[in-house]
Design an enzyme around this catalytic site. Structure first.
Site, mmCIF file in Angstrom:
data_model
loop_
_atom_site.group_PDB
_atom_site.id
_atom_site.type_symbol
_atom_site.label_atom_id
_atom_site.label_comp_id
_atom_site.label_asym_id
_atom_site.label_seq_id
_atom_site.Cartn_x
_atom_site.Cartn_y
_atom_site.Cartn_z
ATOM 1 N N GLY A 9 5.443 -2.195 -5.915
ATOM 2 C CA GLY A 9 3.897 -2.194 -6.706
ATOM 3 C C GLY A 9 3.663 -1.341 -7.803
ATOM 4 O O GLY A 9 3.028 -1.056 -7.868
ATOM 5 N N SER A 139 -6.414 4.008 1.139
ATOM 6 C CA SER A 139 -7.907 4.871 0.440
ATOM 7 C C SER A 139 -8.647 4.547 1.332
ATOM 8 O O SER A 139 -8.652 5.624 2.325
ATOM 9 C CB SER A 139 -7.846 3.074 0.907
ATOM 10 O OG SER A 139 -9.006 3.000 -0.320
ATOM 11 N N TYR A 152 -9.907 -5.488 3.934
ATOM 12 C CA TYR A 152 -9.004 -3.448 2.772
ATOM 13 C C TYR A 152 -8.992 -2.268 3.828
ATOM 14 O O TYR A 152 -8.315 -2.026 3.830
ATOM 15 C CB TYR A 152 -9.930 -3.913 1.673
ATOM 16 C CG TYR A 152 -8.781 -3.032 0.418
ATOM 17 C CD1 TYR A 152 -7.775 -3.127 0.331
ATOM 18 C CD2 TYR A 152 -9.475 -1.345 0.723
ATOM 19 C CE1 TYR A 152 -7.136 -2.057 -0.432
ATOM 20 C CE2 TYR A 152 -8.995 -0.133 -0.250
ATOM 21 C CZ TYR A 152 -7.593 -1.159 -0.547
ATOM 22 O OH TYR A 152 -7.008 0.301 -1.179
ATOM 23 N N ALA A 154 -9.714 -1.825 7.166
ATOM 24 C CA ALA A 154 -8.487 -2.331 8.257
ATOM 25 C C ALA A 154 -7.228 -1.668 8.169
ATOM 26 O O ALA A 154 -6.507 -1.222 8.932
ATOM 27 C CB ALA A 154 -9.356 -3.662 9.028
ATOM 28 N N LYS A 156 -5.653 0.203 5.664
ATOM 29 C CA LYS A 156 -5.965 0.876 4.787
ATOM 30 C C LYS A 156 -6.067 2.027 6.221
ATOM 31 O O LYS A 156 -5.098 2.853 6.287
ATOM 32 C CB LYS A 156 -6.838 1.366 3.591
ATOM 33 C CG LYS A 156 -6.140 1.001 2.338
ATOM 34 C CD LYS A 156 -4.978 0.389 2.145
ATOM 35 C CE LYS A 156 -4.713 0.102 0.524
ATOM 36 N NZ LYS A 156 -3.261 0.378 0.089
#
Length: 241
Positions: A9, A139, A152, A154, A156
């Site tokens: 990414g 995060s 999200y 879960a 991270k």
């Protein structure tokens, strides 16, 4: 130094800034994108200007076979990576009772599945060279949870668990594995968030920058961080201390 780092990414945002930061500090870079090849090429040109070796790999981190094929071929041609930054990730926010199956699956498959699909094809070659660094992006949501982000959070939180377990497995091979957990960072992913309201609960009263996250990642790749593994480093301006 002739050390190569793969950054998933890395066509924009934190991944792009990390690629540039590491290049400036002497690392060769393997950029990754899924669809945004034009942005990846822009980042490639910036890194070339730093005098570093750089190439682009294009694959979907949710596609296990594609990851395995492309990464295996790249390692066979160029050799093992010194390090990997698992950065590729998405959000699809929705209150849990309204969350669609696709919103859950896409976030879990990209963020947590991408961790496995990226690292599984490369880890053995890193073990064999008995040296390396892995940094995965978690995060603040993975540490504390966040409303509207059950998927999200879960994904991270899962990355944190995976990092801690993998760190134990490969420590004897001189490979460190750590997490960076950003808070509110100025990026495309946070462009629609009501930043002014969130800033009220951040002790430093501002959002962070992608470069500040990249700096922390760069530290974990430095010789000074050779005895740090299995850790979660928050870059969050004091949010949720």
């Amino acid at each position: 130094m002739n050390k190569t780092v793969l950054i998933t990414g890395s066509s924009r945002g934190i991944g792009k800034e990390t690629a540039i930061y590491l290049a400036k500090n002497g690392f060769n870079i393997v950029l990754h994108c899924n669809k945004n090849t034009d942005k990846a090429k822009e980042t490639e040109e910036i890194i070339k200007q730093e005098g570093r070796i750089v190439r682009i790999l294009q694959f979907d981190v949710t596609n296990r076979e594609q990851c395995r094929e492309i990464l295996t071929k790249d390692i066979e041609k160029y050799g093992a990576y010194y390090g990997v930054v698992v950065n590729a990730g998405i959000t699809a926010d929705n209150p849990f009772p309204a969350m669609e199956d696709a919103e859950w699956d896409n976030v879990i498959n990209t963020n947590l599945g991408g961790f496995y699909n990226t690292l599984r094809p490369v880890i053995l070659s890193m073990i064999q060279q008995r040296n390396g660094r892995i940094v995965a992006l978690s995060s603040v949501s993975g540490l504390t949870g966040n409303r509207g982000q059950v998927n999200y959070s879960a994904s991270k939180a899962g990355i944190i668990g995976a990092v801690k377990a993998l760190a134990r497995e490969v420590a004897k091979r001189n490979i460190t594995v750590n997490c960076i957990a950003p808070g509110l960072i100025e990026s495309d992913m946070t462009s629609e968030i009501p930043v002014d309201k969130i800033k009220e609960i951040i002790p430093m009263k501002r959002a962070g920058t992608a470069k500040e996250v990249a700096s922390a990642i760069n530290y974990l790749f430095s010789d000074d961080a050779s005895y740090i593994t299995g850790q979660v480093i928050s870059v969050n301006g004091g949010l949720y201390l």
